[in-house]
Design a protein around this motif. Structure first.
Motif, mmCIF file in Angstrom:
data_model
loop_
_atom_site.group_PDB
_atom_site.id
_atom_site.type_symbol
_atom_site.label_atom_id
_atom_site.label_comp_id
_atom_site.label_asym_id
_atom_site.label_seq_id
_atom_site.Cartn_x
_atom_site.Cartn_y
_atom_site.Cartn_z
ATOM 1 N N ASP A 129 15.664 -31.932 25.318
ATOM 2 C CA ASP A 129 14.734 -30.990 24.705
ATOM 3 C C ASP A 129 13.484 -31.736 24.263
ATOM 4 O OD1 ASP A 129 13.791 -28.585 23.680
ATOM 5 O OD2 ASP A 129 14.999 -28.674 21.854
ATOM 6 N N LYS A 130 12.474 -30.976 23.829
ATOM 7 C CA LYS A 130 11.238 -31.547 23.320
ATOM 8 C C LYS A 130 10.613 -30.572 22.334
ATOM 9 C CE LYS A 130 8.848 -29.762 27.417
ATOM 10 N NZ LYS A 130 8.148 -30.172 28.642
ATOM 11 N N PHE A 131 9.608 -31.048 21.582
ATOM 12 C CA PHE A 131 8.851 -30.148 20.728
ATOM 13 C C PHE A 131 8.097 -29.153 21.600
ATOM 14 C CE2 PHE A 131 9.303 -33.376 17.365
ATOM 15 C CZ PHE A 131 9.626 -32.540 16.303
ATOM 16 N N GLU A 132 7.919 -27.938 21.066
ATOM 17 C CA GLU A 132 7.253 -26.908 21.860
ATOM 18 C C GLU A 132 5.806 -27.273 22.177
ATOM 19 O OE1 GLU A 132 8.757 -26.181 18.822
ATOM 20 O OE2 GLU A 132 9.798 -24.241 18.959
ATOM 21 N N LYS A 133 5.108 -27.885 21.210
ATOM 22 C CA LYS A 133 3.699 -28.182 21.426
ATOM 23 C C LYS A 133 3.248 -29.254 20.433
ATOM 24 C CE LYS A 133 2.375 -24.297 18.435
ATOM 25 N NZ LYS A 133 1.606 -23.048 18.322
ATOM 26 N N GLY A 134 2.112 -29.869 20.724
ATOM 27 C CA GLY A 134 1.508 -30.817 19.799
ATOM 28 C C GLY A 134 2.118 -32.196 19.803
ATOM 29 N N ASP A 135 3.008 -32.486 20.743
ATOM 30 C CA ASP A 135 3.646 -33.795 20.803
ATOM 31 C C ASP A 135 3.267 -34.462 22.116
ATOM 32 O OD1 ASP A 135 5.309 -35.980 20.417
ATOM 33 O OD2 ASP A 135 7.060 -34.960 21.242
ATOM 34 N N LEU A 136 2.532 -35.575 22.036
ATOM 35 C CA LEU A 136 2.062 -36.254 23.242
ATOM 36 C C LEU A 136 3.218 -36.702 24.120
ATOM 37 C CD1 LEU A 136 -0.327 -37.449 24.842
ATOM 38 C CD2 LEU A 136 -0.135 -39.509 23.418
ATOM 39 N N VAL A 137 4.276 -37.221 23.512
ATOM 40 C CA VAL A 137 5.422 -37.690 24.289
ATOM 41 C C VAL A 137 5.988 -36.571 25.155
ATOM 42 C CG1 VAL A 137 7.792 -38.542 24.121
ATOM 43 C CG2 VAL A 137 6.021 -39.532 22.672
#
Length: 264
Positions: free
Chosen positions: A238-246
């Motif tokens: 999973d990942k953050f929905e938005k605002g995360d460069l990675v």
């Protein structure tokens, strides 16, 4: 500086108490509409930032003895209780436990709230739980192998451990360059905010009253569960929905479903 110079548990307890007062996303209790839906059997929760845990990972939760391990904040535990589970919450932060208490009192739910260290579950007897729900949190302790061993002990045979955790690579980039849109490796494993940073670098987090993190290896995160005796039965990223460069380059959060065998 070594971890002996900073009490890891004390620092992160105070930091998470502070995050409650600041309204951190993971300290905001669910609303009445979420509880009402859970009572109708309509609910979902997350182990990682955004992707709902598959319902098949839970089975029928009604009547199950559930431990939310380092899972305070008034989010998952009240949902499980509203769905019919018998829920215990263990968390290091009194303020986070207070968020669960707030929802329980508001909605007439029964929750057992325990302040404690996720690495030491001695307050619970062997085989006390059917399911452990352990959202991303073990980066806030300096060793996680005891977490897996204790989770294995307090689960009944056939019990389930659901865990979320970080890919340690996310801690290794230069944070100042990352703020400028550049991913460049700066630190190496083993990495810890407590031991890998200068005092000036650490103030980037402590000045904002943020928790400090430890980047546990995937060997300890996944291999540690297997070494404790669990069998891996599910996995997603999973990942953050938005605002995360990675997140533009790879999914940096991991969720696992592990089973305690019925027989050795």
């Amino acid at each position: 500086m070594t971890t002996d110079a900073i009490d890891v548990r004390k620092h992160n307890r105070e930091a998470w108490d502070r995050q409650v007062s600041l309204g951190n996303r993971w300290t905001q209790p669910v609303g009445p509409e979420v509880i009402a839906a859970a009572r109708r059997g309509e609910w979902s929760v997350v182990l990682t930032p955004s992707k709902p845990v598959p319902q098949a990972w839970f089975g029928d939760i009604a009547g199950k003895r559930v431990l939310c391990l380092a899972g305070g904040g008034g989010q998952q535990a009240p949902v499980f209780a509203a769905a019919g589970a018998k829920v215990t919450v263990l968390d290091n932060s009194p303020a986070q436990l207070g968020q669960d208490r707030l929802v329980a009192e508001r909605e007439g739910l029964e929750l057992r709230l325990v302040e404690g260290d996720m690495r030491d579950l001695s307050v619970f007897e062997d085989g006390s739980f059917d399911l452990i729900f352990h959202p991303c949190s073990n980066s806030f302790v300096d060793t996680i192998l005891p977490v897996w061993r204790e989770a294995f002990r307090v689960l009944r045979p056939g019990g389930v451990l659901l865990s979320g955790f970080c890919n340690p690579v996310i801690f290794l980039f230069d944070p100042e360059l990352q703020d400028k849109g550049v991913l460049q490796l700066k630190y190496k494993m083993p990495y810890s905010d407590f031991t890998s940073l200068t005092e000036a670098e650490r103030r980037r987090y402590t000045d904002k009253h943020e928790p400090l993190c430890v980047a546990h290896t995937l060997q300890d995160q996944i291999g540690g569960q297997l070494d404790a005796g669990f069998l891996l039965a599910g996995y997603f990223e999973d990942k953050f929905e938005k605002g995360d460069l990675v997140a533009e380059y790879f999914d940096s959060y991991i969720a696992t479903r592990a089973l305690k065998p019925v027989s050795p």
